[in-house]
Design a protein around this motif. Structure first.
Motif, short mmCIF file in Angstrom:
data_model
loop_
_atom_site.label_atom_id
_atom_site.label_comp_id
_atom_site.label_asym_id
_atom_site.label_seq_id
_atom_site.Cartn_x
_atom_site.Cartn_y
_atom_site.Cartn_z
N LEU A 79 0.89 -1.23 0.03
CA LEU A 79 -0.14 -0.04 0.04
C LEU A 79 0.79 1.02 -0.03
O LEU A 79 0.30 2.29 -0.61
N VAL A 80 2.05 1.07 0.48
CA VAL A 80 3.02 2.21 0.96
C VAL A 80 2.36 3.09 1.95
O VAL A 80 3.02 3.18 3.27
N CYS A 81 1.36 3.77 1.91
CA CYS A 81 0.63 4.42 2.96
C CYS A 81 -0.83 3.79 3.16
O CYS A 81 -1.30 3.20 2.23
N ALA A 82 -1.36 3.80 4.48
CA ALA A 82 -2.68 3.51 4.85
C ALA A 82 -3.59 4.36 5.45
O ALA A 82 -4.47 4.09 5.85
N ARG A 83 -2.96 5.63 5.80
CA ARG A 83 -3.70 6.53 6.35
C ARG A 83 -3.69 8.08 5.72
O ARG A 83 -3.82 9.12 6.48
N GLY A 84 -3.73 8.00 4.35
CA GLY A 84 -3.72 9.20 3.72
C GLY A 84 -2.71 10.14 3.64
O GLY A 84 -2.94 11.47 3.63
N GLU A 85 -1.43 9.54 4.21
CA GLU A 85 -0.45 10.77 4.55
C GLU A 85 -0.16 11.37 2.97
O GLU A 85 -0.15 10.71 1.92
N GLU A 86 0.29 12.46 3.14
CA GLU A 86 0.76 13.32 1.79
C GLU A 86 2.11 12.94 1.42
O GLU A 86 2.49 13.11 0.43
N TYR A 87 2.97 12.31 2.73
CA TYR A 87 4.36 12.37 2.13
C TYR A 87 4.71 11.11 3.33
O TYR A 87 4.25 11.09 4.33
N LEU A 88 5.84 10.55 3.15
CA LEU A 88 6.49 9.87 4.40
C LEU A 88 8.11 10.42 4.53
O LEU A 88 8.72 10.44 3.61
N ARG A 89 8.41 10.65 5.85
CA ARG A 89 9.38 11.32 5.79
C ARG A 89 10.25 10.70 7.33
O ARG A 89 9.29 10.23 8.07
N ARG A 90 11.29 10.91 7.62
CA ARG A 90 12.00 10.30 8.82
C ARG A 90 11.74 8.95 8.84
O ARG A 90 12.11 8.26 7.85
N GLN A 91 11.28 8.41 10.02
CA GLN A 91 11.25 6.82 10.08
C GLN A 91 10.17 6.32 9.39
O GLN A 91 9.90 5.05 9.22
N ASP A 92 9.13 7.07 9.25
CA ASP A 92 8.04 6.52 8.61
C ASP A 92 8.33 6.15 6.86
O ASP A 92 7.69 5.45 6.37
N ALA A 93 9.27 6.88 6.38
CA ALA A 93 9.76 6.39 4.97
C ALA A 93 10.24 4.92 5.15
O ALA A 93 10.28 4.41 3.96
N GLY A 94 10.83 4.65 6.11
CA GLY A 94 11.49 3.30 6.22
C GLY A 94 10.39 2.19 6.51
O GLY A 94 10.97 1.14 6.70
N SER A 95 9.22 2.49 6.80
CA SER A 95 8.38 1.27 7.24
C SER A 95 7.19 1.27 6.26
O SER A 95 6.16 2.21 6.67
N ILE A 445 -1.57 2.94 -2.57
CA ILE A 445 -2.83 2.31 -2.85
C ILE A 445 -3.69 2.42 -1.72
O ILE A 445 -3.51 1.69 -0.79
N GLU A 446 -4.60 3.20 -2.03
CA GLU A 446 -5.68 3.60 -0.99
C GLU A 446 -6.97 3.95 -1.62
O GLU A 446 -7.10 4.34 -2.85
N MET A 447 -8.01 3.94 -0.79
CA MET A 447 -9.37 3.96 -1.37
C MET A 447 -9.48 5.42 -2.11
O MET A 447 -9.01 6.35 -1.14
N GLY A 448 -10.02 5.61 -2.87
CA GLY A 448 -10.25 6.84 -3.57
C GLY A 448 -9.13 7.26 -4.69
O GLY A 448 -9.51 8.06 -5.46
N LYS A 449 -8.07 6.67 -4.46
CA LYS A 449 -7.04 7.10 -5.24
C LYS A 449 -7.09 6.36 -6.59
O LYS A 449 -7.74 5.47 -6.98
N GLN A 450 -6.32 7.06 -7.40
CA GLN A 450 -6.17 6.44 -9.04
C GLN A 450 -5.99 5.13 -8.90
O GLN A 450 -4.78 4.55 -8.51
N GLY A 451 -6.24 4.07 -9.80
CA GLY A 451 -5.86 2.73 -9.56
C GLY A 451 -4.97 2.57 -10.58
O GLY A 451 -4.91 1.94 -11.64
N ASP A 452 -3.63 3.08 -10.06
CA ASP A 452 -2.53 2.95 -11.13
C ASP A 452 -1.67 1.94 -10.37
O ASP A 452 -1.05 2.01 -8.98
#
Ligand code: NIG
Ligand code: ZN
Length: 497
Positions: A79-95, A445-452
């Protein structure tokens, strides 16, 4: 973006981490952080994050009707993100958020309708029909890759310059001798719009086959208004008729045109080019998204860069420019001050520049192919990540760095810039989408996003990065808005580990 309504989103990390676009915690159906702590479900380890599977009893009514695509039973669904994050940085980018044994549905509008555990989706959609169903057993599904920096419209072959560089010539030596960008400008000015479109289309198709579903595309090999507009029309045409998503960038300040000083070129851009772009946007003929300047010693200095970028911002363009590549120019500090969305290259950025970018949430678009080809010092990706900069990646596809492949870019970022594979994928998906101002619709890959989506023929997603140059055999499908735009029959029969 609608909030999730089916109660099946997985959780990642702790509530409060990352930057949410406002899918409220506690909303019905439950983004991460809103799942009741006593909810029944399975915990599945992934990169240190528990993935929770909610019980069927918390699901809403079954979904009937017709949908575009069902991807069933993927070994891993990243999914990469699961909470509608705009971006991932610091340790969030690592998990990153990853589901196992998962399925996904894309609706007729091309947007993701559901994502979750395979058995849950099967039950929920038992009464539904799909235009296409793909069995993803033993495979991984990832978001379409986002390439945040390319120069794909040009004419004229520069392979001879590669030989010159191998023999010791520097990028600037070739440029100052009239080669490099000047060479490409000469050929691009002579080329017809049709010729430019035909090679551009072919390049976009190659990008798509390597998994890129959204790419930034620059002009910048015209330098005069006539040819810059010719390039932008070519990009606009591709926007209308190609499947791949495009964010377009006016880069008329890519180099100082022969016969003009930098000050004259700056005035020409501000007084002639930008007003024309504003007019064409109003008539709907050309809709440019970003403005770029090559801020470099011997090209555009900091003051000219400031004037051009500010004028671009004034007509509604996002600032996204080349900075601190070959010399420290204080481009990062300037970008932060002007509210730039992103700055690319940054091999020579200062510590203060890094801090300023982190504060301003200005994305760093790192370009591993360029640093590699030109044997530059590597940008300090680790320091940027530690300081909280939003790190994105781009291929920098251009006649100097001839590489289309974001999987190879991620590999180089890992090996040469010391990024982890999770950080590299975040940089090539959600953070690259952020750099283009598109993370509300792309990059995860999150609900509402484009299916790419990209489907790879491997049971571990990391193979997409690990197998250097192996993406041709690994990528079995590339999907845009739920429509299969590339299918690789060959890879079904290949051993991919
Ligand atoms: N550095 C400036 N622009 C391009 C190179 C363009 C060219 O050499 O044609 C880059 O990002 O690498
Ligand atoms: Zn570039």
């Amino acid at each position: 973006m609608p909030s999730p309504s089916d109660g099946r989103l997985v959780s990642k990390g702790q509530p409060g981490q990352g930057q949410s676009r406002g899918r409220g915690q506690g909303q019905a159906g439950g983004a991460v952080g809103s799942l009741p702590s006593s909810a029944p479900g399975d915990f599945e380890p992934n990169g240190g994050h528990p993935l929770r599977r909610q019980s069927l009893c918390s699901l809403p009514r079954a979904m009937a009707g017709r949908h575009r695509l069902l991807l069933e039973n993927a070994q891993q669904l990243v999914l990469v993100c699961a909470r509608g994050e705009e971006y991932l940085r610091r340790q969030d980018a690592g998990s990153l958020a990853v589901l196992r044994d998962a399925s996904l549905v894309v609706g007729l509008d091309g947007c993701i309708k559901a994502v979750g555990q395979a058995d849950v989706i099967r039950n929920q959609f038992s009464g539904a029909t799909f235009e296409r169903v793909i069995d993803c057993s033993g495979k991984c599904v990832l978001p379409g890759l986002v390439d945040a920096h390319t120069h794909p419209v040009w004419a004229g072959d520069r392979v001879h310059e590669f030989a010159m560089k191998l023999a010791g010539a520097s990028y600037m030596e070739i440029h100052e001798a009239g080669g490099g960008i000047h060479f490409t400008v000469e050929h691009t000015r002579k080329a017809t719009e049709e010729e430019l479109f035909s090679t551009f289309k072919h390049r976009l198709e190659r990008m798509l086959r390597t998994g890129s579903t959204l790419v930034e595309c620059k002009s910048g090999y015209g330098l005069n208004l006539e040819t810059e507009l010719k390039m932008l029309r070519v990009i606009e045409r591709a926007k209308q008729c190609m499947d791949i998503g495009i964010s377009s960038t006016y880069c008329g300040a890519h180099s100082v045109p022969k016969g003009k000083t930098a000050a004259e070129a700056t005035d020409d851009i501000i007084n002639n080019h930008l007003p024309k772009l504003k007019e064409l946007k109003l008539t709907g003929e050309i809709c440019v998204n970003n403005i770029d300047v090559f801020c470099e010693k011997g090209v555009f200095d900091l003051e000219s860069t400031r004037r051009i970028l500010q004028a671009g911002k004034d007509i509604g363009l996002q600032i996204n420019f080349h900075g601190d590549e070959l010399h420290p120019m204080k481009s990062a500090e300037l970008g932060a001050e002007l509210g730039a969305r992103a700055i690319s290259h940054l091999e020579e950025v200062t510590d203060e520049g890094i801090k300023a970018m982190a504060r301003a949430k200005c994305a760093a678009v790192l370009l591993p192919t360029t640093a590699y080809m030109l044997r530059l010092k590597q940008p300090q990706a680790r320091k940027m990540l530690e300081e909280g900069v939003i790190v994105a990646l781009g291929s920098d596809f251009n006649p100097n760095a001839y590489c289309f492949s974001m999987p190879m870019v991620m590999h180089l970022a890992c090996v040469n810039m010391k990024m982890s594979m999770n950080e590299a994928l975040a940089a090539a998906t959600i953070n690259a989408a952020y750099a283009l101002g598109k993370s509300d619709t792309h990059g995860s890959i999150e609900m509402g996003k484009q299916g790419d989506l990209v489907i790879i023929n491997s049971s571990r997603w990391e193979h997409l990065i690990y197998q250097f140059g192996g993406h041709e055999a690994l990528i079995s499908y590339v999907i845009v808005k739920g429509k299969v735009v590339y299918q690789n029959e060959r890879c079904e029969t290949m051993i991919s580990y």
